[in-house]
Write a protein that holds these residues in place. Structure first.
Motif, PDB file in Angstrom:
ATOM      1  N   TYR A  75      46.306  55.226  23.723  1.00  0.00           N
ATOM      2  CA  TYR A  75      46.106  53.789  23.785  1.00  0.00           C
ATOM      3  C   TYR A  75      45.599  53.381  25.162  1.00  0.00           C
ATOM      4  CZ  TYR A  75      48.963  53.741  19.572  1.00  0.00           C
ATOM      5  OH  TYR A  75      49.451  53.963  18.314  1.00  0.00           O
ATOM      6  N   ALA A  76      44.742  52.360  25.151  1.00  0.00           N
ATOM      7  CA  ALA A  76      44.281  51.753  26.395  1.00  0.00           C
ATOM      8  C   ALA A  76      44.395  50.242  26.234  1.00  0.00           C
ATOM      9  CB  ALA A  76      42.839  52.142  26.683  1.00  0.00           C
ATOM     10  N   VAL A  77      44.739  49.570  27.308  1.00  0.00           N
ATOM     11  CA  VAL A  77      44.749  48.108  27.285  1.00  0.00           C
ATOM     12  C   VAL A  77      43.567  47.619  28.109  1.00  0.00           C
ATOM     13  CG1 VAL A  77      47.232  47.897  26.919  1.00  0.00           C
ATOM     14  CG2 VAL A  77      46.353  47.891  29.233  1.00  0.00           C
ATOM     15  N   TYR A  78      42.979  46.535  27.654  1.00  0.00           N
ATOM     16  CA  TYR A  78      41.835  45.940  28.346  1.00  0.00           C
ATOM     17  C   TYR A  78      42.112  44.463  28.545  1.00  0.00           C
ATOM     18  CZ  TYR A  78      37.146  44.382  29.497  1.00  0.00           C
ATOM     19  OH  TYR A  78      36.061  43.822  30.142  1.00  0.00           O
ATOM     20  N   ALA A  79      42.131  44.056  29.813  1.00  0.00           N
ATOM     21  CA  ALA A  79      42.348  42.651  30.164  1.00  0.00           C
ATOM     22  C   ALA A  79      41.136  42.173  30.955  1.00  0.00           C
ATOM     23  CB  ALA A  79      43.623  42.498  30.995  1.00  0.00           C
ATOM     24  N   ARG A  80      40.706  40.940  30.684  1.00  0.00           N
ATOM     25  CA  ARG A  80      39.539  40.399  31.371  1.00  0.00           C
ATOM     26  C   ARG A  80      39.708  38.900  31.592  1.00  0.00           C
ATOM     27  NH1 ARG A  80      35.595  37.202  30.250  1.00  0.00           N
ATOM     28  NH2 ARG A  80      36.148  37.089  28.043  1.00  0.00           N
ATOM     29  N   VAL A  81      39.227  38.443  32.742  1.00  0.00           N
ATOM     30  CA  VAL A  81      39.096  37.011  33.012  1.00  0.00           C
ATOM     31  C   VAL A  81      37.667  36.770  33.493  1.00  0.00           C
ATOM     32  CG1 VAL A  81      41.530  36.546  33.520  1.00  0.00           C
ATOM     33  CG2 VAL A  81      40.010  37.271  35.363  1.00  0.00           C
ATOM     34  N   SER A  82      37.240  35.518  33.421  1.00  0.00           N
ATOM     35  CA  SER A  82      35.846  35.202  33.726  1.00  0.00           C
ATOM     36  C   SER A  82      35.526  35.153  35.213  1.00  0.00           C
ATOM     37  CB  SER A  82      35.472  33.858  33.098  1.00  0.00           C
ATOM     38  OG  SER A  82      35.591  33.951  31.705  1.00  0.00           O
ATOM     39  N   SER A  83      36.480  34.718  36.016  1.00  0.00           N
ATOM     40  CA  SER A  83      36.176  34.575  37.448  1.00  0.00           C
ATOM     41  C   SER A  83      37.355  35.028  38.304  1.00  0.00           C
ATOM     42  CB  SER A  83      35.834  33.123  37.775  1.00  0.00           C
ATOM     43  OG  SER A  83      36.983  32.307  37.655  1.00  0.00           O
ATOM     44  N   SER A  84      37.065  35.304  39.560  1.00  0.00           N
ATOM     45  CA  SER A  84      38.111  35.772  40.473  1.00  0.00           C
ATOM     46  C   SER A  84      39.159  34.690  40.736  1.00  0.00           C
ATOM     47  CB  SER A  84      37.501  36.256  41.784  1.00  0.00           C
ATOM     48  OG  SER A  84      36.720  35.239  42.373  1.00  0.00           O
ATOM     49  N   GLU A  85      38.833  33.440  40.430  1.00  0.00           N
ATOM     50  CA  GLU A  85      39.807  32.352  40.574  1.00  0.00           C
ATOM     51  C   GLU A  85      40.981  32.544  39.612  1.00  0.00           C
ATOM     52  OE1 GLU A  85      37.370  29.004  39.692  1.00  0.00           O
ATOM     53  OE2 GLU A  85      36.308  29.104  41.607  1.00  0.00           O
TER      54      GLU A  85
END
Length: 190
Positions: free
Chosen positions: A52-62
Motif C-alpha cells: 500500500y501507498a498513500v498519496y496526499a496533495r495540496v495545491s499550494s505551499s500555503e
C-alpha cells in the motif's frame, strides 16, 4: 507451513478481523479443517500480501499544514484497516497539472498494489477512471476513502477547477509577456 488464523494475524501484525475481511474479499487463501478450524498457508500467502501507498496533495505551499493533516488521516485509515503502508507520498501542486513527478513515479511503481487517497481530486481532477483502468491491467487499484455521492457538487467542483486552471494559465502568460517586454526594453536601453 500452515498456521491457525490467530497465529497468522500475529505474524502479519494485523487483527483477526482484518484477516476475515481479506478472506471475504478473496485476498487471503485459507483451508478449513474437518472440525471447522481455519488455517493459512504462510508460504502461499506471503506473495499475496498487498503493498500500500498513500498519496496526499495540496495545491499550494500555503496549505502545507493541511498536507500533514491529510497524510495523517490517510495513515490512520490504513492503520484501522490493517494495511501496512510501504510508501508515503506528499506533493504540492495543482490537481490539473499532469506532470507531477512524485505522482508519476508512484503510478509507474509496479511494486505498489493499492494507492490510497482521501478524495479522488487529490490524485487527479479528471481522468481518474482511465488511471484506474490502466492500473487494473497490472492487478493494481486506487482506493478513495471519501467517495463523493453528490453528482451536482462533484460537477460544480470540476467546473471551478477548470475555471481556476484557465485563469492561472491566462494570468501566467500575461505576466510572462510583461517580463519578456521588460527584458527587451532593458536590452534596447543598453
Amino acid at each position: 507451513m500452515k498456521v491457525k488464523l490467530s497465529k497468522y494475524a500475529k505474524m502479519s501484525g494485523v487483527s483477526v478481523r482484518t484477516l476475515w475481511r481479506r478472506i471475504s474479499e478473496g485476498n487471503l487463501a485459507v483451508e478449513r479443517s474437518s472440525t471447522g478450524r481455519i488455517f493459512v498457508d504462510v508460504n502461499e500467502n506471503i506473495s499475496k500480501e498487498l503493498t500500500y501507498a498513500v498519496y496526499a496533495r495540496v495545491s499550494s505551499s500555503e496549505n502545507k499544514s493541511n498536507l500533514e493533516r491529510q497524510k495523517q488521516r490517510l495513515l490512520d485509515y490504513c492503520s484501522a484497516k490493517g494495511y501496512k503502508v510501504s510508501k508515503i507520498i506528499t506533493e504540492i501542486g495543482s490537481g490539473l497539472n499532469d506532470e507531477r513527478k512524485k505522482l508519476e513515479s508512484l503510478l509507474i511503481d509496479k511494486s505498489i498494489d493499492v494507492i490510497i487517497v482521501e478524495h479522488k481530486d487529490r490524485l487527479a481532477r479528471f481522468g481518474l477512471n482511465y488511471i484506474n483502468k490502466l492500473l487494473e491491467i497490472d492487478g493494481r487499484r486506487i482506493e478513495v476513502i471519501n467517495v463523493q455521492k453528490d453528482d451536482e457538487s462533484d460537477l460544480m467542483q470540476d467546473f471551478v477547477s477548470i475555471i481556476t486552471s484557465f485563469a492561472a494559465r491566462l494570468y501566467g502568460r500575461r505576466r510572462s509577456k510583461r517580463i519578456t517586454e521588460k527584458v527587451i526594453k532593458d536590452l534596447k536601453g543598453k
